[in-house]
Write a protein that holds these residues in place. Structure first.
Motif, PDB file in Angstrom:
ATOM      1  N   ALA A 112      19.420   4.754   9.346  1.00 39.27           N
ATOM      2  CA  ALA A 112      18.510   4.963   8.219  1.00 39.27           C
ATOM      3  C   ALA A 112      19.240   4.853   6.884  1.00 39.27           C
ATOM      4  CB  ALA A 112      17.824   6.325   8.341  1.00 39.27           C
ATOM      5  N   GLN A 113      20.436   5.394   6.813  1.00 42.48           N
ATOM      6  CA  GLN A 113      21.208   5.323   5.573  1.00 42.48           C
ATOM      7  C   GLN A 113      21.470   3.881   5.174  1.00 42.48           C
ATOM      8  OE1 GLN A 113      24.693   7.647   6.436  1.00 42.48           O
ATOM      9  NE2 GLN A 113      23.594   9.602   6.357  1.00 42.48           N
ATOM     10  N   LEU A 139       3.073  -4.700  15.548  1.00 42.77           N
ATOM     11  CA  LEU A 139       4.529  -4.606  15.486  1.00 42.77           C
ATOM     12  C   LEU A 139       4.989  -3.883  16.741  1.00 42.77           C
ATOM     13  CD1 LEU A 139       6.854  -5.276  13.481  1.00 42.77           C
ATOM     14  CD2 LEU A 139       6.691  -2.899  12.703  1.00 42.77           C
ATOM     15  N   VAL A 140       5.938  -4.476  17.442  1.00 49.32           N
ATOM     16  CA  VAL A 140       6.421  -3.907  18.712  1.00 49.32           C
ATOM     17  C   VAL A 140       7.937  -3.802  18.607  1.00 49.32           C
ATOM     18  CG1 VAL A 140       6.407  -4.120  21.219  1.00 49.32           C
ATOM     19  CG2 VAL A 140       4.523  -5.096  19.885  1.00 49.32           C
ATOM     20  N   THR A 141       8.430  -2.594  18.369  1.00 44.17           N
ATOM     21  CA  THR A 141       9.840  -2.430  18.041  1.00 44.17           C
ATOM     22  C   THR A 141      10.511  -1.352  18.865  1.00 44.17           C
ATOM     23  OG1 THR A 141      11.389  -1.870  16.247  1.00 44.17           O
ATOM     24  CG2 THR A 141       9.194  -0.870  16.142  1.00 44.17           C
ATOM     25  N   PRO A 176      12.928   3.698  16.145  1.00 47.30           N
ATOM     26  CA  PRO A 176      12.078   4.881  16.019  1.00 47.30           C
ATOM     27  C   PRO A 176      11.147   4.754  14.823  1.00 47.30           C
ATOM     28  CG  PRO A 176      14.307   5.378  15.299  1.00 47.30           C
ATOM     29  CD  PRO A 176      14.351   4.006  15.910  1.00 47.30           C
ATOM     30  N   ARG A 177      10.085   5.524  14.819  1.00 47.08           N
ATOM     31  CA  ARG A 177       9.078   5.413  13.759  1.00 47.08           C
ATOM     32  C   ARG A 177       9.656   5.758  12.384  1.00 47.08           C
ATOM     33  NH1 ARG A 177       3.849   4.262  13.932  1.00 47.08           N
ATOM     34  NH2 ARG A 177       3.965   4.222  16.205  1.00 47.08           N
ATOM     35  N   SER A 178      10.648   6.616  12.338  1.00 42.77           N
ATOM     36  CA  SER A 178      11.245   6.951  11.041  1.00 42.77           C
ATOM     37  C   SER A 178      11.867   5.723  10.386  1.00 42.77           C
ATOM     38  CB  SER A 178      12.301   8.045  11.216  1.00 42.77           C
ATOM     39  OG  SER A 178      13.341   7.618  12.086  1.00 42.77           O
ATOM     40  N   ILE A 179      12.427   4.827  11.194  1.00 51.46           N
ATOM     41  CA  ILE A 179      12.995   3.581  10.664  1.00 51.46           C
ATOM     42  C   ILE A 179      11.879   2.612  10.304  1.00 51.46           C
ATOM     43  CG2 ILE A 179      14.464   1.595  11.177  1.00 51.46           C
ATOM     44  CD1 ILE A 179      16.021   4.198  10.825  1.00 51.46           C
ATOM     45  N   VAL A 180      10.875   2.530  11.157  1.00 48.61           N
ATOM     46  CA  VAL A 180       9.736   1.644  10.895  1.00 48.61           C
ATOM     47  C   VAL A 180       9.098   1.994   9.551  1.00 48.61           C
ATOM     48  CG1 VAL A 180       7.454   0.916  11.682  1.00 48.61           C
ATOM     49  CG2 VAL A 180       9.291   1.259  13.344  1.00 48.61           C
ATOM     50  N   GLN A 191      -1.722  -2.597  14.631  1.00 45.83           N
ATOM     51  CA  GLN A 191      -1.108  -1.576  15.472  1.00 45.83           C
ATOM     52  C   GLN A 191       0.403  -1.623  15.305  1.00 45.83           C
ATOM     53  OE1 GLN A 191      -2.750   0.713  17.161  1.00 45.83           O
ATOM     54  NE2 GLN A 191      -4.794  -0.178  16.879  1.00 45.83           N
ATOM     55  N   VAL A 192       1.027  -0.466  15.451  1.00 45.16           N
ATOM     56  CA  VAL A 192       2.487  -0.376  15.431  1.00 45.16           C
ATOM     57  C   VAL A 192       2.923   0.419  16.653  1.00 45.16           C
ATOM     58  CG1 VAL A 192       4.527   0.508  14.237  1.00 45.16           C
ATOM     59  CG2 VAL A 192       2.639  -0.493  12.915  1.00 45.16           C
ATOM     60  N   VAL A 193       3.718  -0.205  17.505  1.00 44.05           N
ATOM     61  CA  VAL A 193       4.268   0.463  18.682  1.00 44.05           C
ATOM     62  C   VAL A 193       5.764   0.641  18.436  1.00 44.05           C
ATOM     63  CG1 VAL A 193       4.678   0.330  21.162  1.00 44.05           C
ATOM     64  CG2 VAL A 193       2.518  -0.524  20.206  1.00 44.05           C
ATOM     65  N   ALA A 194       6.174   1.892  18.251  1.00 44.62           N
ATOM     66  CA  ALA A 194       7.576   2.217  18.001  1.00 44.62           C
ATOM     67  C   ALA A 194       8.195   2.830  19.253  1.00 44.62           C
ATOM     68  CB  ALA A 194       7.684   3.174  16.811  1.00 44.62           C
ATOM     69  N   ALA A 195       9.461   3.185  19.154  1.00 48.28           N
ATOM     70  CA  ALA A 195      10.200   3.650  20.334  1.00 48.28           C
ATOM     71  C   ALA A 195       9.556   4.858  20.995  1.00 48.28           C
ATOM     72  CB  ALA A 195      11.635   3.978  19.939  1.00 48.28           C
ATOM     73  N   GLU A 196       8.967   5.744  20.184  1.00 46.31           N
ATOM     74  CA  GLU A 196       8.407   6.978  20.733  1.00 46.31           C
ATOM     75  C   GLU A 196       7.088   6.764  21.479  1.00 46.31           C
ATOM     76  OE1 GLU A 196      10.361   7.969  16.723  1.00 46.31           O
ATOM     77  OE2 GLU A 196       9.144   6.365  17.585  1.00 46.31           O
TER      78      GLU A 196
END
Length: 216
Positions: A88-89, A117-119, A122-126, A139-144
């Motif tokens: 994130a940084q 988006l299929v990544t 994690p959602r914090s990065i998305v 739709q957004v599918v993140a790691a979680e």
């Protein structure tokens, strides 16, 4: 149309690799080319597990330089936090869009074609990256969002389910072998892009007839 994020829409994979190298060194592990399949395109959880395995292989004793509270916390959870924070940084300092990404997303929006988006991120990065894309994904599918991440088909199957689409009617745009395996296993048609070439136009995608998955 289903999009991978890192390495496909944004040039964030170098940031992820650098973050992983930095955290690995706190475990006394030096990463090399052989580690690439365990890092790029993988979830934070998968990468953390790989680092712990590498650290234990190098030294059977507990990893020596994790933060103090790691002695009583779950080592994997600690590594997930460190990896996510380090990534994130770097992303916050700036991430470049892949050539052609803005134009393709604009074309898809104008054509009213649903996108997801299929990544593996994690959602914090998305949430850090999405505003830079200037596109509203249906739709957004993140790691979680799935129990198993890429290379398993679960993320792409979940994206298709949320869109109400048959996976065989979806085109997945990917850059990594891990992502290609996931999309193909889900039954999607797959278009592999290369960072040096950037993303194609919508017309190019239609003309290319992305390859369907092989039966069996």
């Amino acid at each position: 149309m289903l999009f991978d994020l890192d390495g496909t829409l944004v040039d964030s994979e170098p940031h992820w690799w650098q973050a992983t190298v930095s955290v690995a060194r706190t475990l006394g592990v030096e990463l090399g080319p052989a580690d690439t399949p365990h890092v790029l395109g993988r979830t934070v959880e998968d990468t953390a597990a790989h680092l712990l395995s590498a650290a234990r292989s190098a030294d059977p004793a507990p990893p020596p330089r994790l933060p103090e509270r790691s002695a009583t916390a779950r080592p994997t959870a600690d590594l997930i936090r460190l990896l996510t924070e380090s990534f994130a940084q770097r992303v916050e300092q700036g991430v470049e869009l892949m050539p052609g990404a803005t134009d393709l997303l604009r074309e898809l929006g104008a054509a009213h074609l649903p996108t997801a988006l299929v990544t593996a991120s994690p959602r914090s990065i998305v949430d850090l990256v999405l505003p830079r894309l200037g596109h509203r994904f249906a739709q957004v599918v993140a790691a979680e969002d799935t129990t198993r991440g890429k290379p398993y088909p679960d993320p792409y199957l979940e994206a298709a389910r949320r869109l109400g689409a048959d996976p065989s009617h979806c085109v997945a745009i990917e850059d990594s072998p891990t992502g290609v395996t996931a999309a193909t296993s889900a039954g999607c048609r797959v278009l592999v892009v290369h960072p040096e070439h950037g993303l194609p136009t919508l017309r190019d995608i239609r003309d290319s007839k992305p390859r369907p998955p092989k039966d069996g």
